[in-house]
Design an enzyme around this catalytic site. Structure first.
Site, PDB file in Angstrom:
ATOM      1  CG  ASP A 368      -2.214   0.593   1.049  1.00  0.00           C
ATOM      2  OD1 ASP A 368      -2.294   1.519   0.269  1.00  0.00           O
ATOM      3  OD2 ASP A 368      -3.317   0.271   1.484  1.00  0.00           O
ATOM      4  N   PRO A 549      -4.524   3.787   2.104  1.00  0.00           N
ATOM      5  CG  PRO A 549      -3.631   5.717   0.935  1.00  0.00           C
ATOM      6  CD  PRO A 549      -3.237   4.656   1.898  1.00  0.00           C
ATOM      7  CG  HIS A 550      -4.105   4.613  -2.895  1.00  0.00           C
ATOM      8  ND1 HIS A 550      -3.251   5.582  -2.837  1.00  0.00           N
ATOM      9  CD2 HIS A 550      -5.234   5.247  -2.772  1.00  0.00           C
ATOM     10  CE1 HIS A 550      -3.857   6.868  -3.048  1.00  0.00           C
ATOM     11  NE2 HIS A 550      -5.169   6.669  -2.983  1.00  0.00           N
ATOM     12  N   GLY A 551      -4.662   0.141  -1.162  1.00  0.00           N
ATOM     13  CA  GLY A 551      -4.394  -1.335  -0.994  1.00  0.00           C
ATOM     14  C   GLY A 551      -4.253  -1.948  -2.264  1.00  0.00           C
TER      15      GLY A 551
END
Length: 636
Positions: A368, A549-551
């Site tokens: 991430d 926030p952006h797995g």
């Protein structure tokens, strides 16, 4: 402070002449949460604003909303699981073939009216639309919260594109060339660029040019109509600090500071669902079932033949004659695979799940972007940006403070000492000046102190890898999320460079004019370190709040010789026929920027793969008259 009489008159004029009341179209009540739900007792402004935007077709899109079905048919050609950034794209594109029946199953409801207001992004992100995920058992980060870091994921039609910052970044061309170099045929930048262009409808094409951008696609792209004055001051500060200014991070200049474009249209958010599903809403071959949580894929003789889902208190089954496409996100896609018996054999057996396919990479390779917030105070009155005047302007014209996302339009893509100048590995993401929850009076103060803004230092190329695994075989128990972030020392080093880059702005004339001052309180475990040294920041990174926030990466795409690859270069799950994954989980390495736009590109690619792989595509084209009918009726 009382509402000025002029504002009352303006409100009356606005409501009479500018609001498009949706009285003759979709009568379905739009779901919550409402602004009152999210803002609490903030006065009458929030109640008025929520009611007004629901009736305003230009904002809520109520007349173009998809009408969901209550009970799906017994069988479809294609079943798409998850209506997020990729799933909405896949479903809409597949339904372009009129003789294919397509079902989209979404665990959440339709997006609320309030989510269409760009300035409400942070409020929406903190609402009950979130899945409420948290990582656990972290040893290198989030130590002050017992090793638990918040993980962003939205349970709503449109997924993350309903609550994200709307930043339109595609990543770096090198990202995709690296994917191809790993053995993923067809994923070079030159091969994925056409799918970005296919999706795009750029409202500033004369400014950004047609080599890098396009018009005519479903996804509207343009800069926010409004930026607060402080945003321009930040750009001036960046230039004074020696940073390059980019007019387009998706163009020739990939690094520096710049004012980015957003996934909005005329001051209104455009999610993947709004962009792809709403124009397709009149297609009889596309069914959308909301509040439908998929619990497993049904596999028979090595082929996906359907899915089990939970709706209205009951488990139900729907079958497919062709394929199931999992677009449930970096957490739910591996979760569903594991519950279906697809994953590491030892782990499945320990959970009492029959092994359908031993696929050791399912849930692994999770990584991430790492967000670490720095708070600064500035000499600017801490007034609410939202008030009766701002709300009135937005309702009438979709301009003003509510049409933007504060200073989030200013983004930095920077290269650390560990990369090359054209391959930035750091981002500075800014939050502040949002016109969100407010009592309404013009000039009302949020506090009597100084205004604060947040500059997030972001790691774009993490080396640390974690895992998604089952907590039990209960499909309603959230899976275990272990990010293992900051386990690699180089990740810490780059984040410290990002922090120092953000602080560098304070030493400019542009920010001295605001007396921009770092506001940080040393956590107890870090109090022994000298403030602002590298060791101090490394301690703060370990013990402070880190956001995930952006797995990405938990169903990694890779070639045959990669034992940990879950899908091949056409996104087909290895060893299982009729099953694909299309979302951020397939990224072998996360892209160098916000993931919403690349995920929609992945959806475009998945649909294209499926169409080209179909045995019937060449023999059973949609008749031109039918194509025209579908195209025209979708605009009705």
């Amino acid at each position: 402070m009382h509402i000025n009489l002029q504002i009352i008159v303006l409100l009356s004029v606005t409501m009479t002449h500018h609001l498009t009341l949706a009285q003759t179209c979709n009568e379905r009540q739009l779901p919550g949460p409402t602004l009152v739900d999210m803002c609490g007792e903030s006065g009458t402004l929030m109640s008025f604003l929520d009611s007004a935007i629901r009736k305003n077709e230009k904002i809520s899109g109520i007349c173009e909303r998809v009408t969901p079905i209550e009970t799906p048919d017994p069988e479809y050609d294609y079943i798409v699981v998850g209506g997020g950034a990729a799933g909405s794209v896949v479903a809409a594109r597949l339904s372009e073939i009129a003789h294919w029946k397509v079902l989209l199953l979404e665990a959440g409801d339709d997006e609320p009216a309030a989510a269409q207001i760009p300035s409400m992004a942070e409020t929406i992100a903190g609402s009950n639309l979130s899945w409420g995920y948290q990582s656990s058992n972290e040893s290198y980060a989030c130590l002050s919260t017992n090793g638990c870091c918040p993980y962003a994921a939205a349970r709503v039609l449109g997924g993350c594109t309903v609550h994200n910052g709307m930043v339109y970044l595609r990543g770096n061309p090198t990202d995709y060339n690296n994917w191809a170099a790993m053995g993923n045929e067809g994923w070079t930048w030159d091969e994925v660029k056409p799918f970005f262009l296919k999706a795009e409808d750029n409202g500033e094409i004369d400014r950004v040019g047609r080599f890098w951008h396009a018009t005519g696609g479903p996804l509207s792209v343009e800069r926010f109509p409004y930026e607060p004055p402080f945003a321009n001051a930040m750009l001036k500060a960046a230039e004074q600090a020696g940073f390059r200014i980019s007019q387009d991070f998706n163009g020739d200049v990939l690094s520096g500071f710049g004012m980015v474009q957003s996934t909005t249209k005329n001051g209104v958010r455009r999610s993947s669902a709004a962009s792809y599903l709403r124009p397709s809403r009149n297609r009889e071959n596309l069914h959308v079932s909301l509040n439908s949580t998929v619990t497993r894929v049904i596999i028979e003789d090595g082929k996906a033949v359907g899915v089990e889902y939970f709706k209205n208190g009951e488990f139900k089954i729907v079958r497919t004659s062709r394929e199931v496409i999992l677009s449930a996100g970096n957490i739910k896609s591996p979760h569903i695979l594991l519950l279906s018996g697809i994953g590491p054999q030892e782990h499945l057996e320990s959970m009492g799940i029959a092994v359908v396919k031993d696929l050791p990479g399912v849930g692994s390779n999770y990584h991430d972007h790492v967000f670490f917030m720095l708070n600064f105070t500035i000499n600017d009155p801490d007034t609410y940006e939202n008030n009766w005047a701002a709300a009135t302007e937005y309702l009438a014209f979709q301009t003003g403070p509510l049409s933007g996302h504060g200073i989030t339009g200013i983004v930095a893509q920077l290269a650390s000492s560990k990369t090359t100048p054209d391959y930035p590995d750091m981002q500075i993401y800014n939050i502040g000046y949002d016109a969100a929850c407010a009592p309404g009076e013009i000039g009302a103060l949020r506090s009597t102190g100084e205004r604060s803004v947040d500059l997030a230092s972001v790691l774009l190329h993490p080396k640390s890898r974690g895992r998604i695994s089952l907590a039990s075989n209960d499909p309603f128990e959230q899976p275990l999320i272990w990010s293992n972030i900051l386990s690699e020392p180089s990740d810490l080093d780059i984040l410290v460079e990002a922090i120092n880059s953000a602080i560098k702005l304070t030493n400019t004339d542009a920010m001295r004019a605001y007396n921009m001052t770092l506001s940080v309180t040393a956590l107890e475990p870090c109090s022994s370190y000298t403030f602002a040294t590298a060791e101090y920041w490394k301690c703060m990174l370990r013990w402070g709040r880190i956001d995930l926030p952006h797995g990405s990466g938990s169903c990694k795409m890779g070639p045959k010789h990669d034992a940990m690859a879950v899908v091949d270069h056409k996104l087909r799950v290895r060893g299982i026929k009729g099953l694909r994954v299309a979302d951020t989980s397939i990224m072998p390495e996360i892209v160098s920027g916000n993931t919403g736009t690349p995920t929609m590109m992945i959806g475009e690619r998945a649909a294209d793969f499926i169409k080209k792989d179909s045995d019937h595509l060449d023999r059973m084209e949609v008749p031109p008259t039918k194509q025209m009918y579908l195209r025209d009726s979708s605009r009705a």
